[in-house]
Design an enzyme around this catalytic site. Structure first.
Site, PDB file in Angstrom:
ATOM      1  CB  SER A 148      -0.927   0.027   1.226  1.00 49.37           C
ATOM      2  OG  SER A 148      -0.264   0.535   2.365  1.00 49.37           O
TER       3      SER A 148
ATOM      4  CE1 TYR B 110      -0.757  -1.681   6.805  1.00 47.22           C
ATOM      5  CE2 TYR B 110      -0.443   0.614   6.183  1.00 47.22           C
ATOM      6  CZ  TYR B 110      -1.001  -0.627   5.946  1.00 47.22           C
ATOM      7  OH  TYR B 110      -1.807  -0.820   4.845  1.00 47.22           O
TER       8      TYR B 110
END
Length: 327
Positions: free
Chosen positions: A161, A186
């Site tokens: 992402s 993340y």
């Protein structure tokens, strides 16, 4: 820092940011093919499973919550559920062993499952939870399933992402032994997902295994369950009416790039020169400067395309998981 030789610019797929998984799969015949979609029973994974099954594929759905998965997939024919916890390498080994024992051949493997911005948590031998789940679990899974990948050619799709914008690999403290930051953890995991696809394609291309990284776009799904609701508005994820802002996708649109990367014949063009590419909006993404900060626009930064970092990460991942089937 090196730069991958894989072209990283749009190639004119005919699809775009608003295309849905069903639209991408229309006209694709996957009869007789087998796909595996981790997390394929919720959010983007569910829509990916629905589109692949609709095109005729048999879809294996590994699930941390098998009964929940079976309930979610009850109206999608051609799906099989089995237990898998990506954060537990023993669970990964057991699941992969079951697939190998079944004698099935995998034509498509979509590493879709993941966690986002979780509270600090450690698994295994003190591994940081997001890196362990999003990256190491999928690394071990793909390597252990190597004998099942179709000898006639298989595609592996690794979901990353624009979270990778936040950081490259923190080589000096991958497990955040000091100063845990849930968003940097993340971001590191998402960079790892892109680098995994890059090096897997390099190692697997000669034997017909091609890999692609996919940024699905900005979508509100159960992935955000660990993030306080009040933080959503602060991050611009909700408008004053409580709806997602312009530029966010529906789950059906978010799953489209995974399906495109798994099935598009365009990616076989030019002698397979696009292997390892970072994909977005049902096409190859554009490279962006390392100081770019518009994650909604997306694109890919240099540290997620660095072949030297990808090789280094692969070697480290093989050491941490004890498996390296592509060496």
């Amino acid at each position: 820092m090196g730069t991958s030789s894989t072209p990283q610019h749009r190639i004119g797929s005919g699809f775009g940011a608003h295309s849905t998984a069903a639209e991408v799969a229309a006209g694709v015949d996957l009869t007789g093919r087998t796909a595996l979609v981790t997390g394929g029973y919720s959010g983007l994974g569910l829509e990916t499973t629905r589109a692949l099954a609709g095109a005729g594929a048999r879809v294996i759905v590994p699930a941390r919550r098998p009964e929940t998965a079976r309930a979610a997939l009850h109206d999608i024919p051609g799906t099989d559920v089995a237990a898998l916890d990506l954060s537990d390498l023993e669970s990964v080994r057991a699941f992969a062993g079951g697939v190998l024992d079944s004698g099935r051949t995998l034509d498509l493997l979509i590493a879709n499952a993941g966690v986002m911005a979780t509270p600090e948590q450690r698994v295994g031998r003190g591994r940081e939870f997001q890196f362990a789940t999003n990256h190491l679990g999928h690394f071990a899974l793909v390597n252990q399933l190597r004998p099942a990948l179709a000898p006639s050619g298989a595609r592996v799709v690794s979901l990353t992402s624009s979270g990778h914008f936040l950081t490259g690999i923190r080589w000096d403290d991958i497990d955040f032994r000091t100063g845990y930051d849930r968003w940097l953890a993340y971001g590191q995991a998402k960079t790892a997902n892109a680098l995994f696809a890059l090096h897997l394609d390099r190692l697997g291309a000669a034997s017909g295994v091609r890999a692609y990284a996919v940024h699905p776009g900005s979508i509100l799904t159960p992935l955000q369950r660990h993030i306080p609701r009040e933080e959503w508005a602060g991050r611009g994820w909700l408008t004053e009416t409580g709806a997602p802002p312009a530029g966010f996708k529906t789950p059906e649109q978010g799953a489209a790039t995974s399906v495109w990367a798994a099935t598009s014949p365009l990616l076989d063009a030019d002698g397979g020169a696009y292997g390892g590419a970072y994909c977005q909006d049902c096409d190859l993404a554009e490279s962006v400067p390392d100081d770019a900060d518009d994650m909604l626009v997306g694109g890919v930064k240099s540290w997620a395309r660095d072949p030297e970092a990808a090789a280094r990460l692969w070697a480290l991942s093989a050491e941490l998981t004890g498996v390296d089937a592509f060496a």
